[in-house]
Design a protein around this motif. Structure first.
Motif, PDB file in Angstrom:
ATOM      1  N   VAL A  48       0.827  -1.165  -0.093  1.00 26.64           N
ATOM      2  CA  VAL A  48      -0.001  -0.019   0.046  1.00 26.64           C
ATOM      3  C   VAL A  48       1.072   1.082   0.102  1.00 26.64           C
ATOM      4  O   VAL A  48       1.723   1.215   0.660  1.00 26.64           O
ATOM      5  CB  VAL A  48      -1.010   0.022   1.207  1.00 26.64           C
ATOM      6  CG1 VAL A  48      -1.823   1.309   1.234  1.00 26.64           C
ATOM      7  CG2 VAL A  48      -1.814  -0.993   1.170  1.00 26.64           C
ATOM      8  N   SER A  49       0.476   2.049  -1.032  1.00 21.81           N
ATOM      9  CA  SER A  49       1.354   3.384  -0.948  1.00 21.81           C
ATOM     10  C   SER A  49       0.398   4.545  -0.380  1.00 21.81           C
ATOM     11  O   SER A  49      -0.630   4.688  -0.839  1.00 21.81           O
ATOM     12  CB  SER A  49       1.715   3.834  -2.400  1.00 21.81           C
ATOM     13  OG  SER A  49       2.791   3.369  -2.911  1.00 21.81           O
ATOM     14  N   ILE A  50       1.061   5.252   0.514  1.00 25.09           N
ATOM     15  CA  ILE A  50       0.298   6.441   1.003  1.00 25.09           C
ATOM     16  C   ILE A  50       1.037   7.620   0.618  1.00 25.09           C
ATOM     17  O   ILE A  50       2.007   7.977   1.030  1.00 25.09           O
ATOM     18  CB  ILE A  50       0.322   6.231   2.774  1.00 25.09           C
ATOM     19  CG1 ILE A  50      -0.045   5.148   3.163  1.00 25.09           C
ATOM     20  CG2 ILE A  50      -0.740   7.478   3.131  1.00 25.09           C
ATOM     21  CD1 ILE A  50      -1.460   4.607   3.023  1.00 25.09           C
ATOM     22  N   THR A  69      -2.890   9.053  -3.258  1.00 25.69           N
ATOM     23  CA  THR A  69      -3.845   8.141  -2.663  1.00 25.69           C
ATOM     24  C   THR A  69      -4.701   9.136  -1.554  1.00 25.69           C
ATOM     25  O   THR A  69      -5.877   8.896  -1.575  1.00 25.69           O
ATOM     26  CB  THR A  69      -2.809   7.310  -1.808  1.00 25.69           C
ATOM     27  OG1 THR A  69      -2.296   6.366  -2.589  1.00 25.69           O
ATOM     28  CG2 THR A  69      -3.788   6.699  -0.604  1.00 25.69           C
ATOM     29  N   TRP A  97      -8.710   9.410  -1.668  1.00 26.24           N
ATOM     30  CA  TRP A  97      -9.481   8.964  -0.528  1.00 26.24           C
ATOM     31  C   TRP A  97     -10.347   9.952  -0.109  1.00 26.24           C
ATOM     32  O   TRP A  97     -11.436   9.760   0.112  1.00 26.24           O
ATOM     33  CB  TRP A  97      -8.534   8.614   0.744  1.00 26.24           C
ATOM     34  CG  TRP A  97      -7.882   7.326   0.628  1.00 26.24           C
ATOM     35  CD1 TRP A  97      -8.104   6.363  -0.253  1.00 26.24           C
ATOM     36  CD2 TRP A  97      -6.844   6.898   1.599  1.00 26.24           C
ATOM     37  NE1 TRP A  97      -7.208   5.278  -0.079  1.00 26.24           N
ATOM     38  CE2 TRP A  97      -6.452   5.514   1.307  1.00 26.24           C
ATOM     39  CE3 TRP A  97      -6.396   7.249   2.897  1.00 26.24           C
ATOM     40  CZ2 TRP A  97      -5.502   4.671   1.974  1.00 26.24           C
ATOM     41  CZ3 TRP A  97      -5.345   6.488   3.469  1.00 26.24           C
ATOM     42  CH2 TRP A  97      -5.129   5.154   2.944  1.00 26.24           C
ATOM     43  N   VAL A 124      -7.148   2.615  -4.908  1.00 24.58           N
ATOM     44  CA  VAL A 124      -6.467   3.526  -5.351  1.00 24.58           C
ATOM     45  C   VAL A 124      -5.061   3.525  -4.987  1.00 24.58           C
ATOM     46  O   VAL A 124      -4.071   4.333  -5.180  1.00 24.58           O
ATOM     47  CB  VAL A 124      -6.986   4.559  -5.181  1.00 24.58           C
ATOM     48  CG1 VAL A 124      -8.178   4.852  -5.802  1.00 24.58           C
ATOM     49  CG2 VAL A 124      -7.411   5.205  -3.383  1.00 24.58           C
ATOM     50  N   SER A 125      -4.936   2.647  -3.458  1.00 23.62           N
ATOM     51  CA  SER A 125      -3.422   2.869  -3.092  1.00 23.62           C
ATOM     52  C   SER A 125      -2.721   1.746  -3.225  1.00 23.62           C
ATOM     53  O   SER A 125      -1.706   1.646  -2.716  1.00 23.62           O
ATOM     54  CB  SER A 125      -3.660   3.274  -1.753  1.00 23.62           C
ATOM     55  OG  SER A 125      -4.495   2.077  -0.949  1.00 23.62           O
ATOM     56  N   SER A 138      -0.016  -0.770  -4.332  1.00 19.60           N
ATOM     57  CA  SER A 138       1.050  -0.763  -5.093  1.00 19.60           C
ATOM     58  C   SER A 138       1.653  -2.056  -5.342  1.00 19.60           C
ATOM     59  O   SER A 138       2.980  -2.258  -5.306  1.00 19.60           O
ATOM     60  CB  SER A 138       2.161   0.176  -4.353  1.00 19.60           C
ATOM     61  OG  SER A 138       2.773  -0.300  -3.179  1.00 19.60           O
ATOM     62  N   ARG A 186      -2.338   4.717 -11.341  1.00 21.48           N
ATOM     63  CA  ARG A 186      -1.066   4.074 -10.318  1.00 21.48           C
ATOM     64  C   ARG A 186      -0.682   2.985 -11.110  1.00 21.48           C
ATOM     65  O   ARG A 186       0.795   3.014 -11.431  1.00 21.48           O
ATOM     66  CB  ARG A 186      -1.602   4.003  -8.953  1.00 21.48           C
ATOM     67  CG  ARG A 186      -0.439   3.416  -8.133  1.00 21.48           C
ATOM     68  CD  ARG A 186      -0.675   2.960  -6.744  1.00 21.48           C
ATOM     69  NE  ARG A 186      -1.301   3.997  -6.205  1.00 21.48           N
ATOM     70  CZ  ARG A 186      -0.734   4.997  -5.433  1.00 21.48           C
ATOM     71  NH1 ARG A 186       0.689   5.150  -5.322  1.00 21.48           N
ATOM     72  NH2 ARG A 186      -1.473   5.880  -4.727  1.00 21.48           N
TER      73      ARG A 186
END
Lengths: 511, 511
Positions: free
Chosen positions: B73-75, B79, B83, B150-151, B153, B287
């Motif tokens: 997960v990419s923050i 993202t 969100w 959406v997050s 990775s 992404r």
């Protein structure tokens, strides 16, 4: 020389907007009050414009007056930038002058079930957009207002127009949106080019016209995008078919705002966007515009003669006259360009006179068909007189406004395009045909049974028409008042186009 | 001993909150008495969305960005922005779902999904006023999936998130109170086609794993850029992944499900799909293609070009032929997907920020539009036939004006957020060299404008039919959702700078 030291132009633009908002607060039923408030607001704008005109002092070094600029969308370099050029002043003055007259002649009873308040609100919003677009100095802002202009006219036609109003309004909007969206692509192209050359994005019209070099095939495409939008708006044939339909269905006041004022944005755009930003490409494409203009002059004049509906007839007359304006602009000589600008003002005034007096006829007879009239001059001599006067201004009788512009355009065009000028001169002859023939059929002869019941123009109405008639004479007799403010701009345009200034004919002065 | 991946619980808090409250929602179903369930569920959902939004803002302010949960997960900026957009759109859609005053027999959802459509039991459930309150936790689970989508990775996380997002939706689509067979058909159709798309995506992921030996976006990206030759295996996997993702965004030729599903779903769920799911799908698309497959942009750009052109043109053309407002909005969603793809095809620095802005503004407007749609009701539920909307402007000016504003937003008329958004994505496309796409986009916008205008004509310029539909007075839930959507459309059109800036700051992916 920024004038009053406060955002004078923004204040001007806000006057109609604020007035429109006030109208929305007033009760819908009290149409008389709404009309009074609307007219008052537009008169305030007119007086204010006069003051701005008195304080206006442009020169070759400072062609833009009262300049103000605030950041709007920084990410794209977009600003709220307003400034008044000489041409802008003329167009603003025309708008401010005609709006109260149109409002004064707008009906206060509900139309098609829609309350009259809406008509006043939309007319004021049309004025707001017109003032904004003539004063915008940021190309994005110009585009936005150019597009926004469509909405008030769309609702004016669609809600307050004739039997086929929905179709006419839709056609108007689609043509306008098409032109606008093509212009949007051009605008984006211009932005990307400017950004790659300057390193930052900008829509500042002065920066775009001085600091970036636009030539080559990309520039041609961008130019054509703008040119198409302006040609549709002007309208230039073959992009004109929306105008007769709109004029036929629209209430006459809307037609005055549309044809007299808002359509000027087309030729205005050619003068403030096409020529300054794309001097090289404009010169390349000038012959194309000359051909379209001359073809339009003759074609539209011939079609006008064949019209039975006077609103359609006047629409074609206007298309023919827009041809003259475009001819003057793209002839590139100083005298022709000046003539084109004089003609823009004169056409606005003459159109207002024609459409508004036609409105009186329609009010009495319920139709605009030439054949439904006859002998009006005997019953209603005042109407006939104003009709004739405006008609003579339209056909460019010497001494009235149309003549100065037309003759300057023809002389100026002759210096560069002899053949085009000679053919265009035929337009003068045809103008005499369509105006006088229409006058003869409508006003001459014995009154028909329906016409005999006509009441002549009330004295209060004469007071409304008088300013238009006086202005037509003033511009015809004292064209210098219109020419002087635009001199610096014309000189600047001549320099940027690389045309030798000061043609000998100007000294000879045709006025 | 197995090593546990380190998890940044603070950064993941927004997702955990939504998921946690979703679990609480299932417990409510088990332990709270039926008559308190609905109100409890609503407030649990609002608490979930509100706290998650606050947590998202908290994470953004703290600046604790990075890749977490074992690199899955990419923050990062996109993202957090997405969100926020998903949560706001989902909140508005939840407001619509909470509405109970519009339909006399309950909310938009069927009382008991297990009853036979039109059967005795269904009638009994309706008379008893039973409600299917499981929709609330289902929506929260779906939102959890969107946020992870959406997050993600990591390809496996991407797939899991997609399924978490989709499975509850398949169910929710089939739960409409009115026209249940249509709803169930839509559900089945969505399920089958969605599963097919998921399968293709999974197949693509598998092939990509075979090529690169990794599921991690960053490692995939490295292996693509370091290997000089592109293999057929890689290209096939890219195409399969593209198909799977483009299905979710509803691009042509993978759009067939959109109109049927949008029409058949309960309107709050349609709003959720058109708003939040579209944001999620585009976020993931960005992404995957910019981060993992960024090295291949020269290979995938032609495909996106083609898909963008098809989507814009076919979406707009098919929308023209619709006679149902809900289906028309569905095709409008397809056309808008095409416009978004123009920005996507630019594959430029500005692409991400422009698309973020577009998604956020579009999601809010579209939810409000579906909310308005649910208010116009005939005997059989929503009266979505365009003919039924005739004369609404005269009968229900407030509703018609609000809907008109949203239509103008979708059409991209200046001073609406839709215009700024369209300008932004078109500029991004042009900067990336896709000027042709921009031109086609502008022409498609004209076509699109025609059907938006058609509805305005019907609402404002025509007489109401004899059996005109009733406009239901909504409770505060729907009213607030609509008010927010309309206000945002105007505000973000007039003052877009802060939002654009936010999108710009949020536009950098962390690899």
């Amino acid at each position: 020389m920024s004038g009053f030291g406060f955002p004078a132009l923004i204040a001007l633009i806000l006057i109609p907007l604020v007035t429109a908002v006030i109208l929305l607060i007033l009760p819908k039923e009290n149409a008389a009050l709404i009309k009074k408030v609307a007219i008052s607001g537009s008169l305030v704008a007119l007086v204010y414009t006069v003051f701005l005109g008195i304080g206006f002092a442009s020169s070759i070094d400072t062609p833009v007056q009262y300049f103000v600029s605030y950041p709007w969308i920084r990410g794209f370099g977009i600003t709220f930038a307003f400034g008044m050029t000489g041409l802008g002043l003329l167009m603003v003055a025309l708008t401010a002058f005609l709006t109260p007259i149109v409002l004064a002649l707008t009906d206060t009873s509900p139309t098609n079930g829609a309350s009259a308040r809406g008509a006043f609100v939309w007319l004021l919003l049309a004025q707001f957009c017109a003032l904004g677009v003539f004063l915008a100095r940021d190309l994005f802002l110009f585009y936005v207002l150019f597009e926004a202009m469509l909405v008030p006219i769309y609702f004016l036609i669609g809600r307050y127009g004739g039997a086929k109003r929905a179709q006419a309004a839709t056609k108007f909007l689609i043509y306008g949106l098409f032109g606008g969206l093509v212009m949007l692509v051009a605008l984006i192209g211009l932005y990307v080019s400017a950004r790659s050359q300057l390193g930052f994005g900008t829509f500042d019209m002065d920066v775009l016209s001085s600091a970036i070099d636009l030539s080559g095939s990309t520039a041609v495409w961008i130019f054509l995008g703008f040119a198409l939008a302006f040609a549709i708006k002007a309208p230039l044939i073959p992009f004109h078919t929306w105008l007769p339909d709109s004029a036929e269905q629209a209430p006459v006041g809307t037609s005055v705002m549309l044809i007299g004022v808002l359509d000027k944005v087309g030729t205005f755009g050619m003068l403030v966007v096409l020529l300054p930003i794309f001097p090289v490409v404009s010169a390349q494409f000038a012959p194309l515009f000359i051909v379209l203009a001359v073809a339009g002059i003759i074609y539209a004049a011939l079609i006008a003669i064949a019209q039975t509906d006077m609103r359609r007839l006047l629409a074609y007359v206007s298309i023919s006259h827009f041809g003259f304006i475009v001819l003057g602009i793209f002839a590139f000589t100083e005298i022709a360009m000046t003539g084109a600008i004089v003609y823009m003002v004169a056409h606005g005034l003459a159109t207002a006179g024609m459409f508004l007096i036609l409105g009186e006829l329609i009010e009495r007879r319920g139709t605009a068909n030439v054949s439904d009239f006859g002998g009006v001059a005997k019953v209603a001599p005042r109407i006939a007189g104003i009709f004739l006067f405006s008609g003579l201004a339209t056909l460019a009788l010497p001494g009235l406004a149309g003549f100065v512009g037309e003759i300057m355009v023809l002389i100026g065009a002759y210096q560069r395009y002899q053949v085009a000028a000679v053919i265009a001169a035929l337009g003068l002859v045809l103008a005499a045909v369509y105006v006088l023939w229409m006058y003869q059929r409508v006003m001459g002869g014995e009154p028909t049974s329906q016409v005999t019941k006509f009441q002549d123009l009330r004295t209060s109405r004469i007071l409304v028409f008088a300013p238009v008639l006086i202005a037509l004479v003033m511009v015809g007799v004292l064209p210098q008042a219109v020419i002087a403010p635009v001199q610096p701009e014309i000189t600047q345009l001549q320099t940027s186009l690389g045309v030798a200034p000061a043609e000998p004919l100007l000294a000879g002065g045709s006025e | 001993m197995m090593q546990m991946p380190s998890i940044d619980y603070f950064a993941l808090l927004p997702v955990l909150l939504i998921f946690g409250f979703g679990v609480v929602g299932t417990l409510i179903e088990a332990f709270v008495a039926p008559r308190y369930r609905r109100v409890t569920q609503i407030w649990v959902s609002f608490a979930a969305l509100g706290s998650a939004l606050a947590a998202t803002i908290g994470v953004a302010v703290s600046g604790r960005l990075g890749v977490t949960a074992g690199g899955t997960v990419s923050i990062d900026g996109p993202t957090l922005f997405l969100w926020g957009a998903i949560l706001v759109a989902a909140f508005l859609a939840s407001l619509l779902a909470a509405e109970r005053h519009v339909d006399p027999s309950g909310d938009a959802f069927v009382g008991r999904a297990s009853t036979l459509p039109g059967g005795e039991e269904e009638r009994k459930v309706t008379t008893l006023g039973l409600l299917q309150t499981e929709i609330w936790p289902l929506m929260l689970f779906s939102i959890t999936g969107m946020m992870l989508f959406v997050s993600a990775s990591n390809m496996l996380m991407l797939f899991v998130a997609l399924e978490v997002m989709s499975l509850p939706l398949y169910l929710l689509v089939g739960l409409a109170r009115r026209r249940r067979l249509l709803s169930q058909e839509a559900s089945l159709k969505y399920f089958i086609l969605g599963s097919l798309a998921s399968a293709l995506l999974l197949f693509g992921i598998a092939l990509l794993f075979a090529y690169s030996g990794s599921l991690d976006f960053a490692e995939i990206s490295i292996s693509i850029t370091t290997q000089l030759q592109t293999s057929g295996l890689l290209l096939v996997s890219v195409v399969l992944i593209a198909v799977g993702m483009l299905f979710k965004v509803g691009a042509v030729p993978f759009q067939q499900w959109i109109p049927d599903v949008y029409q058949g779903s309960p309107t709050p769920i349609t709003a959720l799909m058109a708003g939040a799911v579209k944001v999620a799908a585009f976020g993931a698309l960005l992404r995957v293609f910019y981060v993992a497959l960024g090295g291949l942009r020269w290979e995938w750009r032609p495909i996106i070009w083609l898909v963008a052109i098809l989507t814009m043109v076919i979406g707009s053309l098919l929308a023209l032929t619709q006679n149902d407002v809900k289906r028309m909005l569905a095709y409008s969603a397809v056309a808008n997907t095409g416009f978004l793809l123009v920005g996507f095809a630019g594959a430029d620095q500005t692409s991400v920020s422009s698309m973020l802005f577009y998604l956020a503004t579009y999601a809010v407007a579209t939810v409000a539009a579906f909310g308005l749609l649910s208010l116009v009701r005939g005997p059989g539920g929503e009266a979505a036939e365009i003919s039924a909307w005739a004369g609404l402007g005269r009968k229900e000016p407030l509703l018609a004006v609000a809907f008109g504003v949203l239509l103008l937003t979708f059409a991209g008329v200046p001073f609406t957020s839709g215009f700024v958004a369209k300008f932004a994505v078109f500029t991004a496309g042009a900067e990336g060299g896709a000027l042709l796409l921009v031109l086609i986009g502008a022409l498609a916008s004209v076509i699109a404008a025609v059907f938006y205008i058609r509805l305005i004509v019907v609402m404002f310029f025509t007489e109401p039919p004899r059996e005109a539909p009733v406009v239901a007075i909504p409770s505060a839930f729907t009213a607030v959702a609509i008010a927010i959507g309309v206000a945002a459309s105007v505000l973000l059109g007039v003052i877009p700078q802060p939002m654009l800036e936010l999108a710009q700051q949020a536009s950098v992916f962390i690899r």
